[in-house]
Design a protein around this motif. Structure first.
Motif, PDB file in Angstrom:
ATOM      1  N   UNK A 178       0.838  -1.202   0.000  1.00  0.00           N
ATOM      2  CA  UNK A 178       0.000   0.000   0.000  1.00  0.00           C
ATOM      3  C   UNK A 178       0.871   1.250   0.000  1.00  0.00           C
ATOM      4  N   UNK A 179       1.914   1.256   0.816  1.00  0.00           N
ATOM      5  CA  UNK A 179       2.818   2.410   0.858  1.00  0.00           C
ATOM      6  C   UNK A 179       3.469   2.657  -0.499  1.00  0.00           C
ATOM      7  N   UNK A 180       3.818   1.577  -1.203  1.00  0.00           N
ATOM      8  CA  UNK A 180       4.418   1.719  -2.534  1.00  0.00           C
ATOM      9  C   UNK A 180       3.447   2.389  -3.496  1.00  0.00           C
ATOM     10  N   UNK A 181       2.178   2.020  -3.424  1.00  0.00           N
ATOM     11  CA  UNK A 181       1.159   2.637  -4.294  1.00  0.00           C
ATOM     12  C   UNK A 181       0.992   4.113  -3.938  1.00  0.00           C
ATOM     13  N   UNK A 241      -5.173   8.691  -2.891  1.00  0.00           N
ATOM     14  CA  UNK A 241      -6.549   8.330  -2.562  1.00  0.00           C
ATOM     15  C   UNK A 241      -6.879   6.881  -2.905  1.00  0.00           C
ATOM     16  N   UNK A 242      -5.890   6.098  -3.302  1.00  0.00           N
ATOM     17  CA  UNK A 242      -6.129   4.705  -3.683  1.00  0.00           C
ATOM     18  C   UNK A 242      -6.611   3.905  -2.480  1.00  0.00           C
ATOM     19  N   UNK A 278      -3.590  -8.477  -5.304  1.00  0.00           N
ATOM     20  CA  UNK A 278      -3.615  -7.118  -4.773  1.00  0.00           C
ATOM     21  C   UNK A 278      -4.580  -6.315  -5.632  1.00  0.00           C
ATOM     22  N   UNK A 279      -5.583  -5.715  -5.009  1.00  0.00           N
ATOM     23  CA  UNK A 279      -6.528  -4.863  -5.725  1.00  0.00           C
ATOM     24  C   UNK A 279      -6.245  -3.418  -5.367  1.00  0.00           C
ATOM     25  N   UNK A 280      -6.244  -2.561  -6.367  1.00  0.00           N
ATOM     26  CA  UNK A 280      -6.005  -1.137  -6.176  1.00  0.00           C
ATOM     27  C   UNK A 280      -7.162  -0.392  -6.834  1.00  0.00           C
ATOM     28  N   UNK A 281      -7.984   0.266  -6.015  1.00  0.00           N
ATOM     29  CA  UNK A 281      -9.113   1.058  -6.515  1.00  0.00           C
ATOM     30  C   UNK A 281      -8.636   2.490  -6.696  1.00  0.00           C
ATOM     31  N   UNK A 282      -8.859   3.031  -7.894  1.00  0.00           N
ATOM     32  CA  UNK A 282      -8.346   4.358  -8.240  1.00  0.00           C
ATOM     33  C   UNK A 282      -9.412   5.235  -8.866  1.00  0.00           C
ATOM     34  N   UNK A 283      -9.228   6.536  -8.719  1.00  0.00           N
ATOM     35  CA  UNK A 283      -9.958   7.542  -9.478  1.00  0.00           C
ATOM     36  C   UNK A 283      -8.896   8.401 -10.144  1.00  0.00           C
ATOM     37  N   UNK A 284      -8.881   8.387 -11.479  1.00  0.00           N
ATOM     38  CA  UNK A 284      -7.833   9.065 -12.229  1.00  0.00           C
ATOM     39  C   UNK A 284      -8.469   9.869 -13.358  1.00  0.00           C
ATOM     40  N   UNK A 285      -7.950  11.071 -13.579  1.00  0.00           N
ATOM     41  CA  UNK A 285      -8.434  11.901 -14.678  1.00  0.00           C
ATOM     42  C   UNK A 285      -7.636  11.634 -15.940  1.00  0.00           C
ATOM     43  N   UNK A 286      -8.300  11.782 -17.076  1.00  0.00           N
ATOM     44  CA  UNK A 286      -7.639  11.614 -18.355  1.00  0.00           C
ATOM     45  C   UNK A 286      -8.634  11.707 -19.493  1.00  0.00           C
ATOM     46  N   UNK A 287      -8.146  11.384 -20.683  1.00  0.00           N
ATOM     47  CA  UNK A 287      -8.976  11.490 -21.886  1.00  0.00           C
ATOM     48  C   UNK A 287      -9.639  10.160 -22.253  1.00  0.00           C
ATOM     49  N   UNK A 347      -1.846   3.456 -18.132  1.00  0.00           N
ATOM     50  CA  UNK A 347      -0.825   4.320 -17.539  1.00  0.00           C
ATOM     51  C   UNK A 347      -0.721   4.084 -16.030  1.00  0.00           C
ATOM     52  N   UNK A 348      -1.854   3.972 -15.369  1.00  0.00           N
ATOM     53  CA  UNK A 348      -1.845   3.713 -13.925  1.00  0.00           C
ATOM     54  C   UNK A 348      -1.235   2.342 -13.630  1.00  0.00           C
TER      55      UNK A 348
END
Length: 179
Positions: A24-27, A34-35, A45-54, A62-63
């Motif tokens: 988690x610290x690495x992420x 906010x992951x 390992x599941x990583x939930x993200x909110x990311x802006x982009x096109x 990219x993430x």
């Protein structure tokens, strides 16, 4: 114009013991403050993200490409969500009961009660924008679920490219086609 995408990256971790706090610290150290990071199933390992982009598929890749090199050796991207979803998943995002969606006209499940998120999103958006004459107007707002639903097409694209062997799940680079 940038869009917000909400998605989960599910990584299969390399062999050995792994400290969830270190992962988690690495992420977080990569700027994903906010992951939500979880290891609910051994070896994943599941990583939930909110990311802006096109474009959702590019934002997702990219993430994933940013995170993967910081995971234990031998780790791979296993899956991107949302792709196949239950009505309960969608209802939760819409802040309604599953039964509210069961009363609506929805596409056929793709497999064992799971629906393609893109098909459900299209159907629900249409019902909100153009309610059927004489039918009750939907009591849910698509706004809260919009980033999650918008990521669905990208999740499906990345998952399909991995399944077809076009994208290497360990490097997340395109595989060269053999002739």
């Amino acid at each position: 114009m940038s869009n917000l995408f909400e998605f989960d990256l599910v990584f299969a971790l390399g062999e050995g013991e792994h400290d969830v706090f270190e992962l988690a610290d690495a992420v977080y150290a990569l700027g994903f403050d906010d992951a939500v990071v979880g290891t609910g199933q051994a070896g994943l390992l599941a990583v939930a993200l909110e990311v802006e982009g096109e474009q959702p598929d590019q934002v997702i890749l990219e993430a994933a490409r940013t995170i993967l090199p910081h995971l234990p050796k031998g780790s791979t991207l296993r899956e991107v969500r949302p792709d196949l979803v239950s009505l309960a998943d969608v209802a939760k995002k819409l802040s309604v009961q599953r039964q509210a969606l069961q009363k609506r006209k929805v596409p056929q499940p793709a497999v064992q009660g799971l629906y393609r998120v893109t098909e459900l999103a299209k159907s629900l958006e249409q019902q909100v924008e153009q309610p059927t004459a004489g039918a009750r107007r939907p009591r849910f707002s698509m706004d809260a679920a919009k980033p999650w639903l918008a990521a669905g097409a990208g999740a499906q694209t990345v998952n399909a490219r991995m399944a077809l062997g076009e994208l290497d799940p360990q490097s997340l680079q395109p595989r060269k086609r053999s002739t």
